[in-house]
Write a protein that holds these residues in place. Sequence first.
Motif, PDB file in Angstrom:
ATOM      1  N   THR A 197       0.871  -1.182   0.000  1.00  0.00           N
ATOM      2  CA  THR A 197       0.000   0.000   0.000  1.00  0.00           C
ATOM      3  C   THR A 197       0.902   1.224   0.000  1.00  0.00           C
ATOM      4  O   THR A 197       2.113   1.112   0.260  1.00  0.00           O
TER       5      THR A 197
ATOM      6  N   GLY B 115      -5.916  -4.261   4.334  1.00  0.00           N
ATOM      7  CA  GLY B 115      -6.258  -2.938   3.815  1.00  0.00           C
ATOM      8  C   GLY B 115      -6.242  -1.828   4.842  1.00  0.00           C
ATOM      9  O   GLY B 115      -6.401  -0.665   4.507  1.00  0.00           O
TER      10      GLY B 115
ATOM     11  N   GLN C   7      -2.080   0.389   8.604  1.00  0.00           N
ATOM     12  CA  GLN C   7      -1.834  -0.971   8.117  1.00  0.00           C
ATOM     13  C   GLN C   7      -1.134  -1.817   9.176  1.00  0.00           C
ATOM     14  O   GLN C   7      -0.285  -1.322   9.910  1.00  0.00           O
TER      15      GLN C   7
ATOM     16  N   GLU D 195      -6.025  -7.115  -2.391  1.00  0.00           N
ATOM     17  CA  GLU D 195      -4.743  -6.401  -2.487  1.00  0.00           C
ATOM     18  C   GLU D 195      -4.627  -5.630  -3.793  1.00  0.00           C
ATOM     19  O   GLU D 195      -4.110  -4.507  -3.841  1.00  0.00           O
TER      20      GLU D 195
ATOM     21  N   VAL E 133      -6.542  -2.367  -2.968  1.00  0.00           N
ATOM     22  CA  VAL E 133      -6.018  -1.437  -1.949  1.00  0.00           C
ATOM     23  C   VAL E 133      -4.598  -0.965  -2.268  1.00  0.00           C
ATOM     24  O   VAL E 133      -4.187   0.105  -1.831  1.00  0.00           O
ATOM     25  N   SER E 134      -3.866  -1.738  -3.082  1.00  0.00           N
ATOM     26  CA  SER E 134      -2.519  -1.285  -3.452  1.00  0.00           C
ATOM     27  C   SER E 134      -2.600  -0.074  -4.377  1.00  0.00           C
ATOM     28  O   SER E 134      -1.681   0.725  -4.458  1.00  0.00           O
TER      29      SER E 134
ATOM     30  N   GLU F  34      -5.366   3.165  -1.395  1.00  0.00           N
ATOM     31  CA  GLU F  34      -5.374   2.798   0.030  1.00  0.00           C
ATOM     32  C   GLU F  34      -6.535   3.458   0.786  1.00  0.00           C
ATOM     33  O   GLU F  34      -7.161   2.843   1.637  1.00  0.00           O
TER      34      GLU F  34
ATOM     35  N   ARG G 121     -11.275   1.740  -4.574  1.00  0.00           N
ATOM     36  CA  ARG G 121     -11.557   0.942  -3.373  1.00  0.00           C
ATOM     37  C   ARG G 121     -13.062   0.905  -3.077  1.00  0.00           C
ATOM     38  O   ARG G 121     -13.549   0.005  -2.414  1.00  0.00           O
TER      39      ARG G 121
END
Length: 356
Positions: free
Chosen positions: A8, A138, A157, A225, A228-229, A232, A238
Motif C-alpha cells: 500500500t 487494507g 496498516q 490487495e 487497496v494497493s 489505500e 476501493r
Amino acid sequence: MEILNIKTASKDYSVVVGKNLIQRDNFEESKNREVFLTVDENIPENLKQKVIRILEEEASKFSMLEIKATEENKSYSSLEVIHDSLINAGYSRNCILYALGGGIICDMTGFAAATYQRGVDFVLIPSTLLSQVDASVGGKTAINHKIGKNMIGAFHQPTKVISDVNFLMTLEPKEIRGGLAEIVKHAIILDKKFFDWLEHNIEGLLACDEGLYEYAVSKSIKLKESVVSRDETEKGIRKWLNFGHTFGHAIEIYGQYKQFSHGEAVALGMMMAINLSIKTSGLDIKSATRIKELVKNILNEELIEKQFNPEELYKMMSSDKKKIGEVLNFITVKDIGHAEIIKDIDSETILKSITL
Ligand code: GLY
C-alpha cells in the motif's frame, strides 16, 4: 502455507495463509518486544492458549485483555480500557499489539494501535472467514459511534497478518456463509475465472472443506490487495469493495442489526445491486442469473424468501447518517469481474431494484 505481499502507499506487509500457522516461526515480530494481546473471549481455549504460550515466551513483556466481541463493545470505553492497560503497564512506543478474533477485535485493536502514542505496530490473527478475507487486509481500523458503525477510525496498516484456516473449522455455518458473501463479492467485481471456480466448488465450501479454503482465502486476499494497493484510502476504486453494501447497510438498519448478520445483509444487498446493474450498466440477464444463483447458495432459504418494503429500505438508505453530506453512490457490474461506480440514479430505478 503461502506468503502474500500486500503493498500500500503507506506500508508493505505480509499475510501468511495456511493450516497450522500458530507456531513460533510466524511470531518473529514479537521477539523481545513489549507485547499486548486483545482476544475475543469466544476463541476456542486450545487455540487461545497456543497463541498466549508463544507470545509469553517470545516477548520481553506480555499482558492481555479478553473482550466480548459485540458491536456494543466496539466502543470508546473498550478503547479506553486497552489504552489504560497499555499506559498502566508502561508500554513504550516500541510495543506491538496482537489481535486474536474476528472483525470487531481486529478493527478495534488496529485503531488502538493507530492512536496509542501516535501509532504503534500491530499484528492480526483473524479467526473468522469474514475477517480473514476482508477486515484483516487494507488497514481500515475503527470503533463504533452511536450515530453509526465504524464512524471513528483511521487507515493504519498492520505489520503482519496470520490467517490460519484451522480457525474456520470451529465456526458456525452462519459465520461461514457471511464470509463466503465477501469472497463471492470479490469474484463478482474483479475476477470471472474465480467466479467460475466458486460456482464449481460452492458445495465443498459450504461443507467447510479445509483445502478449498486455503485457495479461496488466499485468492480473495490477492484480489483485495489488487485494489487497496492502488487506492489505500478509498478515493476511487476501493469503493468497488462496497458492492452490495449501500443496500446491505440499509438492510442491517432495517433489521436493527439483529435480524441479519453483516454477511447476510451484504449477500441480500448484492442481489439488489445485480438488479440495478441490469438497469444501469447493461449487465446481461444470463450473467445476472448466474450471480444470483451463486449468492442464493450462500443464503439460507428463509432469507431468500424475504421481502423488503422498497420505500422503507430506500428511506433507510438515504437517512443512513454515515451518508450525510455524500451523494448516494452504488457499485454495479457491467459483466462478471468488472465493477463500476454509479452516481445520481433516480429513485424509481433504485426502488425497482429492491427485490430478491
Ligand atoms: N471492506 C471494504 C474495504 O476494506 O475497503
